[in-house]
Scaffold this active site. Sequence first.
Site, PDB file in Angstrom:
ATOM      1  CE  LYS A  55      33.772  25.039  31.633  1.00 46.78           C
ATOM      2  NZ  LYS A  55      35.209  24.999  31.804  1.00 46.78           N
ATOM      3  NE  ARG A 104      34.132  22.502  37.176  1.00 47.78           N
ATOM      4  CZ  ARG A 104      33.985  23.673  36.575  1.00 47.78           C
ATOM      5  NH1 ARG A 104      32.792  24.147  36.351  1.00 47.78           N
ATOM      6  NH2 ARG A 104      35.041  24.366  36.185  1.00 47.78           N
ATOM      7  NE  ARG A 136      40.428  32.946  33.426  1.00 47.22           N
ATOM      8  CZ  ARG A 136      39.552  31.969  33.452  1.00 47.22           C
ATOM      9  NH1 ARG A 136      38.418  32.081  32.789  1.00 47.22           N
ATOM     10  NH2 ARG A 136      39.781  30.862  34.124  1.00 47.22           N
ATOM     11  NE  ARG A 193      38.375  32.438  37.455  1.00 45.81           N
ATOM     12  CZ  ARG A 193      37.721  31.609  36.670  1.00 45.81           C
ATOM     13  NH1 ARG A 193      36.964  32.080  35.701  1.00 45.81           N
ATOM     14  NH2 ARG A 193      37.827  30.317  36.832  1.00 45.81           N
ATOM     15  NE  ARG A 236      40.456  26.339  37.625  1.00 42.87           N
ATOM     16  CZ  ARG A 236      40.822  27.502  37.085  1.00 42.87           C
ATOM     17  NH1 ARG A 236      41.805  28.211  37.614  1.00 42.87           N
ATOM     18  NH2 ARG A 236      40.219  27.950  36.018  1.00 42.87           N
TER      19      ARG A 236
HETATM   20  P1  B4P Z   1      37.086  29.683  29.673  1.00 43.23           P
HETATM   21  O1  B4P Z   1      37.340  28.257  29.412  1.00 43.23           O
HETATM   22  O2  B4P Z   1      35.925  30.306  28.988  1.00 43.23           O
HETATM   23  O3  B4P Z   1      37.073  29.783  31.266  1.00 43.23           O
HETATM   24  P2  B4P Z   1      35.930  29.421  32.273  1.00 43.23           P
HETATM   25  O4  B4P Z   1      34.614  29.231  31.608  1.00 43.23           O
HETATM   26  O5  B4P Z   1      35.997  30.524  33.264  1.00 43.23           O
HETATM   27  O6  B4P Z   1      36.257  27.998  32.874  1.00 43.23           O
HETATM   28  P3  B4P Z   1      36.820  27.504  34.238  1.00 43.23           P
HETATM   29  O7  B4P Z   1      36.609  26.037  34.232  1.00 43.23           O
HETATM   30  O8  B4P Z   1      38.201  28.014  34.378  1.00 43.23           O
HETATM   31  O9  B4P Z   1      35.994  28.189  35.424  1.00 43.23           O
HETATM   32  P4  B4P Z   1      34.543  28.035  36.064  1.00 43.23           P
HETATM   33  O10 B4P Z   1      34.051  29.413  36.260  1.00 43.23           O
HETATM   34  O11 B4P Z   1      33.657  27.100  35.303  1.00 43.23           O
HETATM   35  O12 B4P Z   1      38.265  30.657  29.216  1.00 43.23           O
HETATM   36  C1  B4P Z   1      39.537  30.718  29.745  1.00 43.23           C
HETATM   37  C2  B4P Z   1      40.393  31.765  29.047  1.00 43.23           C
HETATM   38  O13 B4P Z   1      40.709  31.345  27.729  1.00 43.23           O
HETATM   39  C3  B4P Z   1      39.754  33.140  28.897  1.00 43.23           C
HETATM   40  O14 B4P Z   1      40.656  34.122  29.315  1.00 43.23           O
HETATM   41  C4  B4P Z   1      39.475  33.310  27.422  1.00 43.23           C
HETATM   42  O15 B4P Z   1      39.628  34.642  26.983  1.00 43.23           O
HETATM   43  C5  B4P Z   1      40.503  32.395  26.789  1.00 43.23           C
HETATM   44  N1  B4P Z   1      40.001  31.813  25.545  1.00 43.23           N
HETATM   45  C6  B4P Z   1      38.826  31.172  25.378  1.00 43.23           C
HETATM   46  N2  B4P Z   1      38.670  30.772  24.097  1.00 43.23           N
HETATM   47  C7  B4P Z   1      39.810  31.134  23.438  1.00 43.23           C
HETATM   48  C8  B4P Z   1      40.275  30.980  22.073  1.00 43.23           C
HETATM   49  N3  B4P Z   1      39.540  30.370  21.120  1.00 43.23           N
HETATM   50  N4  B4P Z   1      41.486  31.469  21.769  1.00 43.23           N
HETATM   51  C9  B4P Z   1      42.243  32.105  22.694  1.00 43.23           C
HETATM   52  N5  B4P Z   1      41.874  32.286  23.990  1.00 43.23           N
HETATM   53  C10 B4P Z   1      40.650  31.807  24.361  1.00 43.23           C
HETATM   54  O16 B4P Z   1      34.831  27.336  37.503  1.00 43.23           O
HETATM   55  C11 B4P Z   1      35.647  27.919  38.504  1.00 43.23           C
HETATM   56  C12 B4P Z   1      35.586  27.093  39.807  1.00 43.23           C
HETATM   57  O17 B4P Z   1      34.231  27.102  40.359  1.00 43.23           O
HETATM   58  C13 B4P Z   1      35.915  25.594  39.692  1.00 43.23           C
HETATM   59  O18 B4P Z   1      37.303  25.335  39.732  1.00 43.23           O
HETATM   60  C14 B4P Z   1      35.156  25.032  40.943  1.00 43.23           C
HETATM   61  O19 B4P Z   1      35.879  25.220  42.128  1.00 43.23           O
HETATM   62  C15 B4P Z   1      33.893  25.879  41.003  1.00 43.23           C
HETATM   63  N6  B4P Z   1      32.769  25.240  40.282  1.00 43.23           N
HETATM   64  C16 B4P Z   1      32.163  25.721  39.147  1.00 43.23           C
HETATM   65  N7  B4P Z   1      31.173  24.870  38.757  1.00 43.23           N
HETATM   66  C17 B4P Z   1      31.176  23.836  39.640  1.00 43.23           C
HETATM   67  C18 B4P Z   1      30.422  22.614  39.745  1.00 43.23           C
HETATM   68  N8  B4P Z   1      29.485  22.303  38.844  1.00 43.23           N
HETATM   69  N9  B4P Z   1      30.684  21.783  40.773  1.00 43.23           N
HETATM   70  C19 B4P Z   1      31.613  22.078  41.692  1.00 43.23           C
HETATM   71  N10 B4P Z   1      32.378  23.194  41.645  1.00 43.23           N
HETATM   72  C20 B4P Z   1      32.170  24.071  40.626  1.00 43.23           C
END
Ligand code: B4P
Length: 190
Positions: free
Chosen positions: A13, A88, A127, A133, A144
Amino acid sequence: MRLVLLGAPGSGKGTQAARLKDALGVPHISTGDLLRAEVAAGSALGLQAKAVMERGELVSDQILLGMLEDRLSRPDTSVGFILDGYPRNLAQANALDGLLERIGQPVDLAVQLDVGTELLIQRIASRAQLEGRSDDNPESVRNRLRVYTDQTAPVIDYYRERGKLACVFGVGDMDEVFARILKAVRGSAA
Ligand code: B4P
């Protein structure tokens, strides 16, 4: 274009939203990034959120809605936005619709990035090595993924039932996945 990106942790995402914002010319709003900025700033909200995030649980709906309302009130969102990480759960999906209805900016499309669990775990593990992180440790990741299945997956049906869902296969290199998303977005606008 007002877009919601749905997907499990590690589905890409954040990665794809960063690219989409340039292609679509709209801001990228990541609730995870907003929360991490509060944690880094040491604000009261950040202190509250920190432990919850490290456990891999969801921060309270009320905090998230306030934060989002504040972000969406900024003028750059008048052209649209990409929401990454919100909603979410179903309560957040309903709250978002209420908020967007009040400001006359309904969601155009929700894109779900579909990636199998094993690959999600692999991506997050790499990552963790690269970025360190604090919520990328194995226990938090398991949590998660469980939270995603229990609380976030029903949001996919929420958008499907409203005729606003596009499912995109999220496996392949980043450019390939990006091309699939753009095709889905442009197809929906045609
Ligand atoms: P991503 O999937 O891009 O990771 P993310 O956006 O950071 O998602 P995540 O759900 O983990 O965290 P968020 O900040 O939303 O990528 C992951 C990895 O995969 C990267 O290293 C990337 O390089 C790699 N990758 C991606 N595409 C690839 C491909 N095609 N091939 C190979 N590798 C690839 O949330 C973090 C925390 O915040 C949550 O756990 C929660 O506690 C809180 N939070 C956020 N939003 C919330 C909400 N709405 N409500 C309540 N809590 C919330």
